[in-house]
Design an enzyme around this catalytic site. Structure first.
Site, PDB file in Angstrom:
ATOM      1  N   ASP A  13      22.169 -35.761 -37.039  1.00 44.70           N
ATOM      2  CA  ASP A  13      21.178 -36.001 -35.987  1.00 44.70           C
ATOM      3  C   ASP A  13      21.765 -36.740 -34.788  1.00 44.70           C
ATOM      4  O   ASP A  13      21.055 -37.425 -34.061  1.00 44.70           O
ATOM      5  CB  ASP A  13      19.980 -36.812 -36.534  1.00 44.70           C
ATOM      6  CG  ASP A  13      19.403 -36.211 -37.793  1.00 44.70           C
ATOM      7  OD1 ASP A  13      19.094 -35.013 -37.777  1.00 44.70           O
ATOM      8  OD2 ASP A  13      19.274 -36.940 -38.798  1.00 44.70           O
ATOM      9  N   LYS A  16      24.465 -33.049 -31.823  1.00 46.57           N
ATOM     10  CA  LYS A  16      25.499 -32.000 -31.781  1.00 46.57           C
ATOM     11  C   LYS A  16      25.011 -30.770 -31.047  1.00 46.57           C
ATOM     12  O   LYS A  16      25.781 -30.102 -30.358  1.00 46.57           O
ATOM     13  CB  LYS A  16      25.921 -31.628 -33.200  1.00 46.57           C
ATOM     14  CG  LYS A  16      26.550 -32.762 -33.985  1.00 46.57           C
ATOM     15  CD  LYS A  16      26.979 -32.316 -35.356  1.00 46.57           C
ATOM     16  CE  LYS A  16      25.821 -31.935 -36.255  1.00 46.57           C
ATOM     17  NZ  LYS A  16      24.916 -33.057 -36.564  1.00 46.57           N
ATOM     18  N   GLY A  40      18.824 -29.476 -38.429  1.00 48.03           N
ATOM     19  CA  GLY A  40      18.448 -28.798 -37.202  1.00 48.03           C
ATOM     20  C   GLY A  40      19.051 -29.439 -35.973  1.00 48.03           C
ATOM     21  O   GLY A  40      19.468 -30.593 -35.995  1.00 48.03           O
ATOM     22  N   HIS A  41      19.130 -28.650 -34.919  1.00 50.49           N
ATOM     23  CA  HIS A  41      19.563 -29.142 -33.622  1.00 50.49           C
ATOM     24  C   HIS A  41      18.407 -28.986 -32.640  1.00 50.49           C
ATOM     25  O   HIS A  41      17.714 -27.980 -32.641  1.00 50.49           O
ATOM     26  CB  HIS A  41      20.744 -28.325 -33.081  1.00 50.49           C
ATOM     27  CG  HIS A  41      21.982 -28.407 -33.908  1.00 50.49           C
ATOM     28  ND1 HIS A  41      22.384 -29.566 -34.529  1.00 50.49           N
ATOM     29  CD2 HIS A  41      22.916 -27.486 -34.220  1.00 50.49           C
ATOM     30  CE1 HIS A  41      23.520 -29.336 -35.171  1.00 50.49           C
ATOM     31  NE2 HIS A  41      23.855 -28.082 -35.007  1.00 50.49           N
ATOM     32  N   GLN A 223      25.067 -30.866 -40.349  1.00 54.36           N
ATOM     33  CA  GLN A 223      25.159 -32.151 -41.043  1.00 54.36           C
ATOM     34  C   GLN A 223      26.200 -33.048 -40.366  1.00 54.36           C
ATOM     35  O   GLN A 223      26.302 -33.028 -39.155  1.00 54.36           O
ATOM     36  CB  GLN A 223      25.452 -31.934 -42.531  1.00 54.36           C
ATOM     37  CG  GLN A 223      24.442 -31.047 -43.230  1.00 54.36           C
ATOM     38  CD  GLN A 223      23.111 -31.689 -43.493  1.00 54.36           C
ATOM     39  OE1 GLN A 223      22.953 -32.889 -43.412  1.00 54.36           O
ATOM     40  NE2 GLN A 223      22.110 -30.892 -43.836  1.00 54.36           N
TER      41      GLN A 223
END
Length: 428
Positions: A13, A16, A40-41, A223
């Site tokens: 988190d 990225k 998630g991004h 991750q």
């Protein structure tokens, strides 16, 4: 022309997705090489927020070819939900490539993930329950289902039968759940086959030829370092190699082809799920960081645990990944704080550790040794050069750079695509 890796340098988190998206205009391919839809991004473009889970962030950059590599485990239902959601918003997804060797999350993997976590009780890992771990376990146990298996029903059926011979004993006799039939599993997987077929490719060959032709390939990690199955806070980790080393196994591109490795870190630290977190704040300051930084999981919505920047973790991440650059995100979240503590070492029962303890038990009992830096009150969201930042913000960044062992090449000062200060070129 370079192959560039972007990985999380904390517990995930870190931003990225934004970092990858910002580089998108300069690259030709963006490759997701590990993980699944358990993370998630979030990418913000012109005020529009996009939450991505399986798809590489490069899907949002026109002209970029997004690739899901062989190291990813794919929930096909989630993949097509995500694709459909982007199509309705006018995003072109026609360039997407999927490795024929990527493993598929079967329905029974999700079931086993959920019942196993409940069975663990207070020893739970903090899994998202999306079947990621059991799918990687099937891969290692050589009973996994790969994308290419969907195009030969006889092979698919044989593999499902072999997997369920074992798993149904576990579900029925240990977890008191109903047996899963081969027919329902095969039917569930086959309904995606024809839609998936045009996307499937020999991605290692394509990527190596792209590099041969002078194209720029960006590898995007899911991750983060401290969740890597080998180098993270085991067992409170993900099920894949989220560090830079995972690029090679997860994409089929050799290590000699990688030119830059960029680690993304927040100006503070967060963690989701169980496991040790030395700088965690269980007070109003932790709540401040959570509220101000919007620290809730993109995939799960779970509130993130928040704490101060941990330079020991940053140094460890730099070493494990062979980082060439850091991207520091969310500096703006710290605006308004009078003092900003930073963890520079650990205290474990009176013994000082300047580097990551090799013993997990020592890390679990580590107390942060904190050094305070002066804060700032000025709004920094419009800063676009390092000199635009208040002096104390500049000093904070320079202190983190010195403590972390790798240069800070970019600084995020807001959620938008353009809210970034670039100190050094990340591609050239």
């Amino acid at each position: 022309m370079p192959a560039v890796v972007v990985v999380g340098a904390q517990w995930g988190d870190e931003g990225k997705g934004k970092a990858t998206d910002q580089l998108g205009a300069q690259v030709d391919y963006v490759v997701k090489f590990n993980g699944g839809n358990n993370a998630g991004h979030t990418v913000v473009i012109d005020g529009e927020k996009y939450a991505l889970h399986l798809l590489p962030s490069g899907i949002l950059s026109p002209g970029v070819t997004p690739v899901i590599g062989n190291g990813v485990v794919i929930d096909l239902e989630v993949l097509f939900q995500e694709i459909d959601a982007l199509v309705t918003r006018g995003v072109d997804v026609s360039r997407l490539l999927v490795s024929s060797a990527a493993h598929v999350i079967a329905p029974y993997n999700r079931t086993i993930d959920k019942v196993t976590e409940r069975f663990l009780g207070k020893r739970k890992i903090g899994t998202t329950g999306r079947g990621i771990g059991p799918t990687y376990a099937d891969k290692i146990n050589r009973v996994g289902i790969r994308v290419q298996d969907l195009f030969d029903e006889n092979i698919l059926r044989q593999k499902v039968e072999g997997a369920l011979d074992q798993k149904n004993h576990l579900l029925v006799k240990v977890y008191n759940r109903r047996a899963i039939t081969v027919e329902e599993t095969v039917e569930d997987l086959l309904r995606y086959a024809e839609r998936l077929r045009p996307m499937v490719a020999d991605t290692p060959l394509i990527l190596n030829r792209a590099l041969d032709a002078g194209k720029i390939v960006l590898f995007e990690g899911g991750q983060a370092t401290m969740l890597d199955v080998d180098h993270g806070t085991y067992p409170f980790v993900t099920s894949s190699n989220a560090t830079a080393g995972g690029v090679c196994t997860g994409s089929g591109v050799g290590p000699t082809r990688i030119d830059r490795v960029i680690g993304v870190v927040k100006a503070y630290a967060t963690r989701v799920g169980e496991g040790p977190f030395p700088t965690e704040l269980l007070d109003e300051m932790g709540e401040f960081l959570r509220a101000t930084g919007g620290e809730f999981g993109v995939t799960t919505g779970r509130p993130r645990r928040c704490g101060w920047y941990d330079a020991v973790v940053a140094r460890y991440s730099s070493r494990i990944n062979g980082l060439t650059d850091f991207v520091l995100t969310k500096l703006d979240v710290l605006t308004g704080l009078e003092k900003i503590p930073v963890c520079v070492a650990y205290d474990v029962d009176g013994v000082r550790y300047d580097e990551m303890p090799a013993d997990q038990s020592n890390f679990h009992h580590a107390k942060p040794v904190l050094v305070e830096y002066d804060g700032w009150t000025e709004d920094i969201t419009q800063a676009r050069t390092f000199e635009d930042l208040p002096v104390n913000a500049q000093r904070y960044v320079l202190a983190l750079e010195e403590l972390s062992g790798t240069r800070i090449s970019a600084i995020g000062v807001g959620p938008g695509r353009d809210a970034t200060i670039l100190r050094h070129d990340l591609i050239g």
